[in-house]
Design an enzyme around this catalytic site. Structure first.
Site, PDB file in Angstrom:
ATOM      1  N   HIS A 236       0.720  -1.285   0.153  1.00 19.82           N
ATOM      2  CA  HIS A 236       0.047   0.069   0.012  1.00 19.82           C
ATOM      3  C   HIS A 236       0.902   1.422   0.124  1.00 19.82           C
ATOM      4  CE1 HIS A 236      -3.520  -2.687   0.779  1.00 19.82           C
ATOM      5  NE2 HIS A 236      -4.284  -1.440   0.584  1.00 19.82           N
ATOM      6  N   ASP A 258      -5.771  -4.037   7.713  1.00 21.05           N
ATOM      7  CA  ASP A 258      -6.646  -4.071   6.794  1.00 21.05           C
ATOM      8  C   ASP A 258      -6.783  -5.607   6.273  1.00 21.05           C
ATOM      9  OD1 ASP A 258      -8.651  -2.930   5.210  1.00 21.05           O
ATOM     10  OD2 ASP A 258      -7.281  -2.117   3.684  1.00 21.05           O
TER      11      ASP A 258
HETATM   12 ZN    ZN Z   1     -10.535   1.547   2.847  1.00 18.85          ZN
END
Ligand code: ZN
Length: 363
Positions: A236, A258
């Site tokens: 990310h 996440d």
């Molecule tokens: Zn998100």
């Protein structure tokens, strides 16, 4: 019970010696006779969409408990189930299932649910289904809050009516996180002034930082009262971005996994709610090739921070005490005499060896 560890991270400082656990609490630290490993405070993950083949938008209470158990074995002793944008009926169903699971208390502690949507910017939708986004709506917000234990809501503060939602959430003690947003620095500042206290996956799915237009990312980095949450999974964010954020946000820098259902499994096809994702070489992508959650664990994020040069004490803090603070849980994410014995024992490579919750070994 003695853990048999050589050292422990006690209130943010590495202390040589063993740890004793009694009646679910840490009884003593710095004791002679430990052999190997380091005891860390249990990790706290604020953004978990799924894990080990289980998607939290789809799971029943039993599935949620199974996920909580598997997550515990990775070193996460408390977590915030996170629901991406979906039709309100589906979100409410998932909220009820998670609420039911939370009342059982097995596995990693459920801190409450983060609603990531539906009040997000269509310009920064990421992998969320754009057709399910909604303009800020107090009636819909109440419907969602009444369905289950909502602890945080991620929203885009620049949308018309978003500030009223922030007032309502702050008034009810629900954490407001800004994310999936095209907010300028001024729009973000207005939301922080109204009580928003953190940002969801800094830099991802938000207006980019530019020198004369720092946007929400710049506003969050510049404000000492805002906790920044980042996904440190190697996909990310560039390493320099992670380090720049850490330097700017020391003491208020948190990491999240996440994670999605594919986490803990291999490459292949999976779903987050109604969104199809493909995992290739450990990177999860949605239908348009956009990043869609992560398959990493929070412990892997801690290892990655250390590899980048972040001291162990601060890397662990970013995955324990600081995320716990976002939800006002000063009782979690700390290892010290008298604290709850939520503990992760790691080896020299920071691989998880043993996990305790309330003094009981997991698994
Ligand atoms: Zn998100």
């Amino acid at each position: 019970m003695r853990l048999g560890v050589q050292a422990a991270l006690v209130e943010g400082e590495l202390l040589q010696g063993d740890v004793e656990v009694l009646d679910g609490l840490v009884a003593a630290v710095g004791l002679p006779g430990g052999r190997a490993g380091t005891a860390l405070p249990g990790l706290v993950d604020l953004q978990v969409n799924g894990f080990g083949g289980i998607d939290l938008l789809e799971a029943d209470a039993e599935g949620v408990l199974e996920l909580a158990q598997r997550l515990l074995e990775t070193g996460v002793t408390a977590f915030q189930p996170t629901l991406i944008t979906s039709p309100p009926k589906q979100t409410c169903r998932a909220l009820r299932a998670i609420g039911e699971a939370a009342s059982h208390g097995d596995g990693a502690l459920i801190l409450g649910v983060q609603l990531e949507g539906p009040f997000l910017s269509p310009a920064r939708v990421g992998a969320h289904p754009v057709e399910e986004l909604k303009p800020p709506d107090l009636g819909l917000l109440h419907q969602l809050l009444d369905a289950g234990p909502v602890s945080a809501v991620t929203l885009a503060p620049e949308l018309p009516g978003a500030l009223e939602l922030i007032d309502e959430l702050v008034g009810r003690g629900v954490c407001v996180s800004l994310g999936h947003t095209d907010a300028t620095a001024a729009e973000a500042a207005a939301a922080f002034d109204r009580g928003a206290r953190t940002v969801t996956h800094l830099f991802n799915a938000m207006r980019p930082f530019a020198h004369r237009d720092p946007g929400i990312a710049g506003a969050a980095l510049a404000r000492e009262d805002v906790v920044i949450q980042l996904i440190v999974d190697g996909a990310h964010l560039a390493p320099e971005t992670v380090l720049a954020a850490w330097h700017a946000g020391r003491g208020r820098f948190a990491i999240v996994s996440d994670s999605i259902a594919a986490a803990g499994l291999g490459d292949g096809s999976y779903r987050i709610g109604n969104v199809e994702v493909q995992v290739e070489a450990g990177v999860s992508r949605g239908p348009e090739g956009q990043l869609a959650g992560s398959v990493g664990t929070l412990a892997a994020g801690v290892r990655r921070l250390c590899e980048l040069g972040v001291p162990l004490e601060e890397a662990v803090d970013a995955a324990s005490r600081i995320p716990a603070r976002v939800l006002g849980r000063g009782d979690l994410g700390r290892l010290a005499p008298g604290a709850r014995a939520d503990i992760v024992v790691v080896d020299d490579a920071l691989e998880v060896q043993t996990v305790l919750r309330n003094g009981e070994p997991a698994g």
